[in-house]
Design a protein around this motif. Structure first.
Motif, PDB file in Angstrom:
ATOM      1  N   LEU A  78      21.561  16.079  20.327  1.00  0.00           N
ATOM      2  CA  LEU A  78      20.699  14.972  19.928  1.00  0.00           C
ATOM      3  C   LEU A  78      20.457  14.019  21.104  1.00  0.00           C
ATOM      4  O   LEU A  78      19.335  13.541  21.308  1.00  0.00           O
ATOM      5  CB  LEU A  78      21.333  14.216  18.762  1.00  0.00           C
ATOM      6  CG  LEU A  78      21.207  14.894  17.395  1.00  0.00           C
ATOM      7  CD1 LEU A  78      22.195  14.296  16.411  1.00  0.00           C
ATOM      8  CD2 LEU A  78      19.789  14.769  16.858  1.00  0.00           C
ATOM      9  N   LEU A  79      21.506  13.744  21.860  1.00  0.00           N
ATOM     10  CA  LEU A  79      21.345  12.895  23.041  1.00  0.00           C
ATOM     11  C   LEU A  79      20.367  13.527  24.025  1.00  0.00           C
ATOM     12  O   LEU A  79      19.532  12.853  24.632  1.00  0.00           O
ATOM     13  CB  LEU A  79      22.697  12.691  23.720  1.00  0.00           C
ATOM     14  CG  LEU A  79      23.663  11.694  23.076  1.00  0.00           C
ATOM     15  CD1 LEU A  79      25.015  11.771  23.752  1.00  0.00           C
ATOM     16  CD2 LEU A  79      23.112  10.281  23.157  1.00  0.00           C
ATOM     17  N   LYS A  80      20.487  14.832  24.157  1.00  0.00           N
ATOM     18  CA  LYS A  80      19.635  15.544  25.104  1.00  0.00           C
ATOM     19  C   LYS A  80      18.170  15.498  24.648  1.00  0.00           C
ATOM     20  O   LYS A  80      17.264  15.250  25.443  1.00  0.00           O
ATOM     21  CB  LYS A  80      20.111  16.991  25.212  1.00  0.00           C
ATOM     22  CG  LYS A  80      19.747  17.652  26.523  1.00  0.00           C
ATOM     23  CD  LYS A  80      20.591  18.880  26.729  1.00  0.00           C
ATOM     24  CE  LYS A  80      20.404  19.405  28.129  1.00  0.00           C
ATOM     25  NZ  LYS A  80      21.266  20.520  28.434  1.00  0.00           N
ATOM     26  N   ALA A  81      17.960  15.728  23.366  1.00  0.00           N
ATOM     27  CA  ALA A  81      16.601  15.666  22.828  1.00  0.00           C
ATOM     28  C   ALA A  81      16.017  14.266  22.993  1.00  0.00           C
ATOM     29  O   ALA A  81      14.871  14.091  23.419  1.00  0.00           O
ATOM     30  CB  ALA A  81      16.610  16.068  21.354  1.00  0.00           C
ATOM     31  N   ASP A  82      16.820  13.255  22.672  1.00  0.00           N
ATOM     32  CA  ASP A  82      16.341  11.883  22.759  1.00  0.00           C
ATOM     33  C   ASP A  82      16.022  11.495  24.202  1.00  0.00           C
ATOM     34  O   ASP A  82      14.993  10.884  24.494  1.00  0.00           O
ATOM     35  CB  ASP A  82      17.403  10.949  22.179  1.00  0.00           C
ATOM     36  CG  ASP A  82      16.890   9.530  22.021  1.00  0.00           C
ATOM     37  OD1 ASP A  82      15.870   9.347  21.337  1.00  0.00           O
ATOM     38  OD2 ASP A  82      17.493   8.618  22.596  1.00  0.00           O
ATOM     39  N   ALA A  83      16.925  11.861  25.120  1.00  0.00           N
ATOM     40  CA  ALA A  83      16.693  11.522  26.529  1.00  0.00           C
ATOM     41  C   ALA A  83      15.474  12.245  27.080  1.00  0.00           C
ATOM     42  O   ALA A  83      14.698  11.686  27.854  1.00  0.00           O
ATOM     43  CB  ALA A  83      17.938  11.879  27.342  1.00  0.00           C
ATOM     44  N   LEU A  84      15.289  13.496  26.668  1.00  0.00           N
ATOM     45  CA  LEU A  84      14.145  14.259  27.136  1.00  0.00           C
ATOM     46  C   LEU A  84      12.843  13.638  26.657  1.00  0.00           C
ATOM     47  O   LEU A  84      11.883  13.483  27.418  1.00  0.00           O
ATOM     48  CB  LEU A  84      14.255  15.701  26.642  1.00  0.00           C
ATOM     49  CG  LEU A  84      13.111  16.636  26.986  1.00  0.00           C
ATOM     50  CD1 LEU A  84      13.036  16.835  28.486  1.00  0.00           C
ATOM     51  CD2 LEU A  84      13.288  17.967  26.294  1.00  0.00           C
ATOM     52  N   LEU A  85      12.805  13.238  25.383  1.00  0.00           N
ATOM     53  CA  LEU A  85      11.579  12.689  24.826  1.00  0.00           C
ATOM     54  C   LEU A  85      11.249  11.311  25.386  1.00  0.00           C
ATOM     55  O   LEU A  85      10.093  10.890  25.351  1.00  0.00           O
ATOM     56  CB  LEU A  85      11.703  12.607  23.297  1.00  0.00           C
ATOM     57  CG  LEU A  85      11.810  13.952  22.579  1.00  0.00           C
ATOM     58  CD1 LEU A  85      12.145  13.738  21.110  1.00  0.00           C
ATOM     59  CD2 LEU A  85      10.523  14.740  22.714  1.00  0.00           C
ATOM     60  N   ASN A  86      12.243  10.594  25.904  1.00  0.00           N
ATOM     61  CA  ASN A  86      12.018   9.248  26.408  1.00  0.00           C
ATOM     62  C   ASN A  86      11.835   9.194  27.916  1.00  0.00           C
ATOM     63  O   ASN A  86      11.837   8.110  28.495  1.00  0.00           O
ATOM     64  CB  ASN A  86      13.181   8.340  26.003  1.00  0.00           C
ATOM     65  CG  ASN A  86      13.101   7.952  24.536  1.00  0.00           C
ATOM     66  OD1 ASN A  86      12.160   7.312  24.097  1.00  0.00           O
ATOM     67  ND2 ASN A  86      14.080   8.369  23.766  1.00  0.00           N
ATOM     68  N   GLU A 105      15.386  18.667  14.978  1.00  0.00           N
ATOM     69  CA  GLU A 105      16.198  17.754  15.772  1.00  0.00           C
ATOM     70  C   GLU A 105      15.328  16.840  16.631  1.00  0.00           C
ATOM     71  O   GLU A 105      15.640  15.665  16.814  1.00  0.00           O
ATOM     72  CB  GLU A 105      17.148  18.569  16.657  1.00  0.00           C
ATOM     73  CG  GLU A 105      18.401  17.831  17.023  1.00  0.00           C
ATOM     74  CD  GLU A 105      19.490  18.779  17.446  1.00  0.00           C
ATOM     75  OE1 GLU A 105      20.622  18.600  16.989  1.00  0.00           O
ATOM     76  OE2 GLU A 105      19.223  19.708  18.219  1.00  0.00           O
ATOM     77  N   LEU A 106      14.236  17.366  17.135  1.00  0.00           N
ATOM     78  CA  LEU A 106      13.318  16.549  17.930  1.00  0.00           C
ATOM     79  C   LEU A 106      12.673  15.469  17.069  1.00  0.00           C
ATOM     80  O   LEU A 106      12.543  14.319  17.493  1.00  0.00           O
ATOM     81  CB  LEU A 106      12.252  17.440  18.556  1.00  0.00           C
ATOM     82  CG  LEU A 106      12.760  18.510  19.527  1.00  0.00           C
ATOM     83  CD1 LEU A 106      11.631  19.475  19.863  1.00  0.00           C
ATOM     84  CD2 LEU A 106      13.300  17.875  20.781  1.00  0.00           C
ATOM     85  N   LEU A 107      12.264  15.814  15.852  1.00  0.00           N
ATOM     86  CA  LEU A 107      11.632  14.842  14.963  1.00  0.00           C
ATOM     87  C   LEU A 107      12.632  13.788  14.506  1.00  0.00           C
ATOM     88  O   LEU A 107      12.292  12.603  14.405  1.00  0.00           O
ATOM     89  CB  LEU A 107      11.023  15.563  13.758  1.00  0.00           C
ATOM     90  CG  LEU A 107       9.855  16.494  14.079  1.00  0.00           C
ATOM     91  CD1 LEU A 107       9.534  17.381  12.891  1.00  0.00           C
ATOM     92  CD2 LEU A 107       8.623  15.699  14.489  1.00  0.00           C
ATOM     93  N   LEU A 108      13.862  14.202  14.227  1.00  0.00           N
ATOM     94  CA  LEU A 108      14.890  13.231  13.848  1.00  0.00           C
ATOM     95  C   LEU A 108      15.207  12.298  15.007  1.00  0.00           C
ATOM     96  O   LEU A 108      15.369  11.090  14.828  1.00  0.00           O
ATOM     97  CB  LEU A 108      16.158  13.964  13.402  1.00  0.00           C
ATOM     98  CG  LEU A 108      16.089  14.740  12.082  1.00  0.00           C
ATOM     99  CD1 LEU A 108      17.350  15.561  11.891  1.00  0.00           C
ATOM    100  CD2 LEU A 108      15.889  13.791  10.905  1.00  0.00           C
TER     101      LEU A 108
END
Length: 840
Positions: free
Chosen positions: A422-430, A714-717
């Motif tokens: 989740l951290l990885k997805a969030d950091a990637l999207l930001n 996971e990306l949407l969450l």
């Protein structure tokens, strides 16, 4: 597990000019020679100059036609170039004689000499050859720095052929340093240039390199495709080094794929070229023949490391202690040489032997240390997330902890892994200024190389505890499942009570899940067969019946990991024959933690995003009309990047999902070319209480298409959606009533998970036109992903007919009609703008 054999870094040193003499100045056309082999053309030009001939006119013509300026330095007069070219030739002779240090020194002197006279392209060729010698000496750090310097200069001057050589060498060095995304980029850039030239040998070598990379990533099907492309490009004129290396690589690949006969055949074909790379051939033969005596006794560097790993593999069953000592030696040697790839391989085998010998405490320390060294693991990487690096270490860590009776620690390790995702997805999207490609590359097999994306962002220390565990509702249980070979570890929580179970699946869980997945997924237009009753019975008996007595509350939050994400748990049957989805309200999440319990009201009106091409279908138009009856009425927007809204109490997205099976970030919603890219949807935070993705395969779990949990979920969450409704496989148009009834129920205040369960049950009970509504394909793939029991903050009830409003509307329409008639009589020869507005 056998060691991965990699080719020598010198696979592409054919450009160094030590491969034999070339034909002298004759009538041969330079352009034709260049298109056959830039290497031969370069060598030919150098010989002409050494013999006193000027090449300026021929090179200028070549530059005009090809745009490649790699030989521009050779336009200088033979008098200015001659002495430095002869120095370069002496350096090449020393290299061929094995005097690497002396050769590197002379290449350095030649590079300085070329720079003094303004021959920058030849200076860069000398730099490239120095880098190749450093690679041969396994000084990969200095080699890569030199290659990076050369690439910056080469691209600036439009040296196409030289840029391809530098990219190719960079790819190998990055590979050895375990920088696989960068390696893929380098190979892809080289391949693109070889195709542009075109240079057949370069194309063959690049396909071979990509095949090796796919094999290393555990993607044998794609590796096989690349090998076939490379083999198809072989001709009688293919350089012997490339031919021999390709045949040898394919022999090893065939052996690992279980085709020993084909492996032996290709090994014998490669034997004709064994003298070109004797250490590589000896390693391959030792693996295929399983004979340690085939290894050269004086192997050093990477060959020595690979040999030690192979020998340990041979001894692991009968002499595990001796095998472990060899693996420790190979790991330390790989670490000393900076060969991260082989260091990981040795570490994986050490952990396996520790568990095999029941040395679980030591195994726990070993796996945790190995994970902490995985720098690749903690960075954002869109192309290759961390499956390759994590799986063997995390699996072993969990296995060792469970064997020691420390199941709570094992679960924390698993949840750390989920939080890290989740951290990885969030950091990637930001990531700011981080541009994802929006179009597929021209060659479908080359997308890994052309689109590898790497963002060097260090995540938080993974061993620091993450978010607090969520407090559970009184009416819910949490079932977290982790498959491990022929077992499944299950943690079952209710209130403050947590129980651990080890379920034995008889070694058939993987095959059962794959069979079920193949049955329910279909790429065709026909309805797939229903899953066999015996298949579902087996899964129910192994996974559900041992836990049935513990499931005493109505809501069940499922947290499946790895292969169990393929399983629609709603299809499992309790011992009395009742479907799990009929007895319990099911939801899914990647990890049960507090962030998913938080619910913030969204006051904006609902949003419906529709792709234009979908509205050509009658069923889609009827669906849209049904959605428009809800109050407050949703905003209807076309599914494009410019208009896609990210805020609404609920957001309904309807359109075809063009799923890119290899790179999730190239997937698109809606029709091409106006479709909304998945990264365009996620380019800003989402603010919605419920997002419904009415598209095929949105919750397709894991694999090459999406690196994260349950497809795009996971990306949407991570982007801010509080609850999701998505489909695991193709979403049939006949399934849309499930979604429409869901909206009706949530608008009446029914919790989302309960509304979905009731809608699925109502759909299955419908009997119209002999339609098989009970078939799992139509309903079992639609899942709720979010915290159980969540209720929308505002209603979305369908509008009820209002008689007074209807009468007022009729009166208004009559008045407008009379006014229009009056204006028409007053202006018989034309229609005014006012009249136009009234009657539009």
């Amino acid at each position: 597990m056998k060691s991965i054999w990699l080719p020598s870094i010198l696979l592409f040193t054919i450009s160094c000019g030590i491969c034999g003499a070339v034909e002298g100045p004759g009538q041969r056309d330079l352009l034709s020679l260049y298109r056959t082999s830039p290497l031969q053309a370069h060598r030919f030009l150098r010989n002409l100059i050494l013999n006193g001939h000027s090449c300026r006119g021929a090179i200028e013509r070549l530059e005009r036609i090809t745009g490649d300026r790699s030989f521009e330095a050779l336009k200088l007069s033979p008098e200015r170039l001659g002495s430095t070219l002869r120095l370069r030739t002496r350096a090449a002779d020393l290299w061929e004689a094995g005097q690497l240090a002396s050769a590197r020194l002379l290449f350095t002197r030649a590079e300085k000499g070329f720079r003094r006279i303004g021959a920058s392209s030849e200076a860069l060729f000398c730099l490239y050859l120095r880098a190749e010698i450093l690679a041969q000496e396994e000084n990969f750090g200095d080699c890569l720095r030199l290659l990076d310097q050369g690439l910056r200069e080469s691209r600036q001057h439009e040296y196409s052929y030289l840029t391809a050589l530098l990219c190719q060498s960079s790819g190998f060095v990055q590979w050895y340093k375990d920088q696989l995304p960068e390696s893929a980029q380098s190979f892809g850039r080289a391949l693109a240039i070889w195709k542009q030239i075109p240079f057949r040998d370069g194309i063959v070598a690049s396909w071979n390199n990509l095949a090796l990379l796919y094999d290393q990533l555990g993607l044998p099907d794609r590796a096989s495709d690349c090998y076939l492309e490379a083999l198809a490009g072989l001709t009688t004129e293919t350089e012997r080094e490339i031919r021999g290396q390709l045949l040898l690589n394919y022999a090893v690949f065939s052996f690992r794929e279980g085709n020993a006969r084909r492996a032996s055949c290709f090994l014998e074909l490669a034997r004709h070229y064994a003298e070109l790379a004797p250490a590589d051939f000896a390693l391959a033969e030792a693996e295929i023949k399983q004979d340690r005596s085939k290894l050269p006794p004086d192997a050093t560097g990477s060959a020595e490391v690979q040999g030690l790993i192979q020998e340990a593999d041979r001894l692991s069953d009968d002499h595990p202690d001796q095998a472990r000592r060899l693996l420790v030696k190979s790991r330390d040697a790989a670490r000393r040489l900076g060969l991260r790839l082989f260091e990981r391989k040795a570490a994986v085998e050490i952990g396996r032997l520790l568990i095999q010998q029941s040395l679980f405490e030591e195994a726990v320390r070993h796996y945790r240390s190995a994970l902490d060294r995985e720098e690749f693991l903690f960075n954002i990487d869109a192309a290759f997330p961390f499956r390759r690096a994590v799986s063997p270490f995390l699996d072993g860590w969990v296995r060792a902890l469970v064997a020691l009776g420390r199941s709570d620690e094992a679960r924390r390790a698993i949840q750390w892994f989920a939080r890290l995702r989740l951290l990885k997805a969030d950091a990637l999207l930001n990531q700011r200024g981080f541009q994802f490609p929006t179009e597929m590359p021209p060659d479908p097999l080359d997308d890994v190389a052309a689109n590898a994306i790497h963002a060097p962002v260090r995540l938080v220390d993974p061993f620091v505890p993450g978010a607090d565990p969520a407090p559970l509702r009184e009416d819910m249980s949490v079932m977290e499942l982790w498959p491990d070979r022929d077992q499944v570890y299950v943690w079952l929580d209710r209130g403050r009570e947590s129980k651990f179970f080890r379920l034995s699946c008889g070694g058939q869980l993987g095959s059962l899940l794959e069979r079920l997945d193949r049955t329910l997924r279909t790429a065709g237009s026909s309805l797939p067969p229903a899953p066999a009753a015996s298949l579902l019975e087996n899964l129910s008996r192994h996974l559900l019946h041992p836990l049935e007595s513990q499931l005493v509350v109505p809501r069940l939050l499922l947290v499946p990991h790895k292969g169990l994400q393929l399983l629609p748990f709603e299809l499992l049957r309790l011992s009395d024959g009742t479907l799990l989805g009929d007895r319990y309200l099911t939801s899914y999440l990647p990890v049960p933690e507090r962030r998913f319990t938080q619910s913030r009201p969204v006051r904006s009106s609902p949003v419906v995003l529709y792709s234009r091409n979908l509205l050509e279908r009658r069923t889609a138009r009827l669906e849209l009309e049904s959605l428009m009856r809800f109050r407050p009425a949703p905003r209807i927007l076309e599914l494009t990047g410019a208009s896609a809204a990210r805020t609404g109490v609920w957001i309904h997205i309807a359109g075809h999902l063009h799923l890119n099976d290899r790179f999730w970030y190239l997937s698109r919603l809606g029709g091409e070319p106006r479709g909304l890219g998945i990264m365009e949807l996620l380019d800003r935070p989402l603010d919605c209480e419920m997002l419904v993705l009415a598209a095929c395969d949105g919750a397709r779990p894991g694999g090459g298409a999406f690196p994260y949990w349950m497809g795009a979920s996971e990306l949407l969450l991570a982007r801010g959606a509080q609850s999701l409704i998505m489909s695991r496989w193709q979403l049939a148009e006949r399934s849309v009533p499930i979604l429409l009834h869901l909206y009706r129920l949530v608008g009446e205040g029914v919790p989302i998970d309960e509304a979905l369960a009731l809608s699925r049950r109502r759909f299955r009970d419908s009997r119209k036109d002999d339609f098989p509504a009970e078939h799992p394909f139509f309903w079992a793939g639609i899942v709720h992903i979010g915290w159980p029991g969540r209720v929308l903050s505002s209603t979305t009830a369908p509008a009820a007919p209002d008689l007074s409003l209807m009468l007022a509307a009729i009166a208004t329409a009559t008045g407008l009609w009379c006014a229009a008639r009056t204006w028409k009589r007053r202006k018989p020869h034309g229609r005014s703008r006012t009249n136009g507005r009234l009657t539009r």
